[in-house]
Design a protein around this motif. Sequence first.
Motif, PDB file in Angstrom:
ATOM      1  N   GLU A 227      19.917  63.735   1.853  1.00 32.32           N
ATOM      2  CA  GLU A 227      19.581  63.618   3.409  1.00 32.32           C
ATOM      3  C   GLU A 227      19.888  62.326   3.557  1.00 32.32           C
ATOM      4  O   GLU A 227      20.282  62.094   4.817  1.00 32.32           O
ATOM      5  N   GLU A 228      19.513  61.293   2.528  1.00 32.93           N
ATOM      6  CA  GLU A 228      19.725  59.954   3.131  1.00 32.93           C
ATOM      7  C   GLU A 228      21.370  59.603   3.364  1.00 32.93           C
ATOM      8  O   GLU A 228      21.703  59.106   4.350  1.00 32.93           O
ATOM      9  N   VAL A 231      22.036  60.969   6.725  1.00 33.17           N
ATOM     10  CA  VAL A 231      21.177  59.890   7.894  1.00 33.17           C
ATOM     11  C   VAL A 231      22.264  58.704   8.219  1.00 33.17           C
ATOM     12  O   VAL A 231      22.750  58.399   9.057  1.00 33.17           O
ATOM     13  N   HIS A 282      19.442  69.886   6.702  1.00 30.66           N
ATOM     14  CA  HIS A 282      18.569  69.097   6.665  1.00 30.66           C
ATOM     15  C   HIS A 282      17.795  68.978   7.970  1.00 30.66           C
ATOM     16  O   HIS A 282      18.315  68.113   9.134  1.00 30.66           O
ATOM     17  N   PRO A 283      16.817  69.891   8.421  1.00 25.77           N
ATOM     18  CA  PRO A 283      16.172  69.970   9.466  1.00 25.77           C
ATOM     19  C   PRO A 283      15.832  68.604   9.996  1.00 25.77           C
ATOM     20  O   PRO A 283      15.846  68.254  11.478  1.00 25.77           O
ATOM     21  N   ASN A 284      15.414  67.706   9.424  1.00 24.11           N
ATOM     22  CA  ASN A 284      15.030  66.189   9.831  1.00 24.11           C
ATOM     23  C   ASN A 284      16.111  65.596  10.614  1.00 24.11           C
ATOM     24  O   ASN A 284      16.049  64.730  11.276  1.00 24.11           O
ATOM     25  N   LEU A 285      17.405  66.024  10.131  1.00 25.78           N
ATOM     26  CA  LEU A 285      18.662  65.343  10.825  1.00 25.78           C
ATOM     27  C   LEU A 285      19.169  65.991  12.150  1.00 25.78           C
ATOM     28  O   LEU A 285      20.027  65.649  12.626  1.00 25.78           O
ATOM     29  N   HIS A 286      18.528  67.199  12.731  1.00 26.38           N
ATOM     30  CA  HIS A 286      18.954  67.879  13.827  1.00 26.38           C
ATOM     31  C   HIS A 286      18.861  66.895  14.942  1.00 26.38           C
ATOM     32  O   HIS A 286      19.903  67.256  15.845  1.00 26.38           O
ATOM     33  N   PRO A 287      18.041  66.133  15.252  1.00 26.25           N
ATOM     34  CA  PRO A 287      17.812  65.155  16.417  1.00 26.25           C
ATOM     35  C   PRO A 287      19.246  64.142  16.362  1.00 26.25           C
ATOM     36  O   PRO A 287      19.724  64.011  17.364  1.00 26.25           O
ATOM     37  N   GLU A 325      21.376  77.431  14.731  1.00 28.02           N
ATOM     38  CA  GLU A 325      19.970  77.357  14.277  1.00 28.02           C
ATOM     39  C   GLU A 325      18.953  77.928  15.038  1.00 28.02           C
ATOM     40  O   GLU A 325      17.709  78.021  14.625  1.00 28.02           O
TER      41      GLU A 325
END
Length: 460
Positions: A227-228, A231, A282-287, A325
């Motif tokens: 994920e990093e 990002v 990676h859901p945290n990356l959607h924004p 999604e």
Amino acid sequence: MSLPKRDGVHDRYYLIHKPDTSPEVLAEADLCIQDVLNGTARENHSAYPTVVRNHNGTPFLPSQLLDRYLSKLPLKGFPYEEAVIFCDALRRLVGWQEIRYTLEKYIEKQVQERFFLVGERDDGFTVFPPCTVLPELRPEDVDEGLLRFACYVAICHTVYGLSFESLTTEHILSLVSQIRPDIVKELKTSGSGKLPPPIQKRKTKHLTASANDAFATIRITARDSTEECYVEILDYLCAVLEQEEFPRSYSIEFRGPEKIYLPIPGLPKKGVNQLFACAVQHPNLHPAIERYARLAMREYEWYQNLADEACAMPGSFAVFALGLEGEQWAPLVAEYLDLCDDEHSSLQEKFLHALIRKFGFQAWTLGVLVRGALSMQWLKPAKEFCSLIANAESLDALLTVKRRFSAYLLPEEDKDPKFRAIAWQSLLWAIWGTASENGGSKVIKTAPKELKEKYQQVFA
């Protein structure tokens, strides 16, 4: 000072390209040129034609101001940096399209015609004639500053122009490369030099990346699939697109260890597809993906490294990844579809088929399909659509959309009854194809008995 009276169609500006132009008008034009450099010149915004006024209010056509400025520059010891400063100032004031033609013709006259044998185009398809260096030309006869200015004009066609203007970029750079290949090689390596060093090249433990504004390319190599890592990749992409100097049509060349692609049959298996298929896991990356998509989406701009049949607006793969999604991304998808060029873009059809296959016919997917049907010339249905909609829930959703159809149209579309009718017919065509014609008689005839009434309401 009393200026000559203007007359006829030119009463809104002064012409300064005629041999008999009065000295007073030319003095005002030179004052206007200086005001452009000083930042005190003004343009008339929405009025046509665009004019530039000096601080006395005297108006001139921007193309003629540029032509006068360039005509005074020496071809030996060409003041490259000064010329770029003026052209950039004028472009910011009036826009690229107002000065594009003048710059192109200047390079044609002062570089192409002076240093090359210009041949004939062999067919009707090539835009530019073949050019070979004059046999008697010596390198010392060609001013380096003039060649660098030619490269500047070439890059501007890619950075500020429409997507097809990259052909002019290629032509001008091919001229320069025949005389001074080192100059073009430097551009290929470092771009124009206007991008900040951290944007031009970036290297971390997760990635190696570079951006070249001269050739409209972004190259990224991911070292891992964490994920990093993604990002940093998304942050870099957004940082590049936030640079005013970077072209709006460009190519993304991506390499990463995880070889997966978006679950959309027929989508080109390019690096940009792989990139967003990996990142969306990676859901945290959607924004961050949405942020990139909104920066990237521009009407009439394209990913440069996709073939004609797979041409796509920048941001396409990011939007497709998020769209699959679920419902929360429907507004972004609709915004994307409204920007798609309905004459040249068709990749969205493959995405819409995948969307309906995954989620079925619901009110929100039908809303997306409305915008999709309007985004291209007659969106073809997938072969499964007839069976996917053949149930009470799906038909009820379609009838709900029909009752509230105005909510799925833009305000200017909804004002036109003819457009509303065409939009509804386009939606029916996107579900049933040719069977939707003639009031859907073929669909109604073969409908199950318990659903026939709902089909009749759909086509009523």
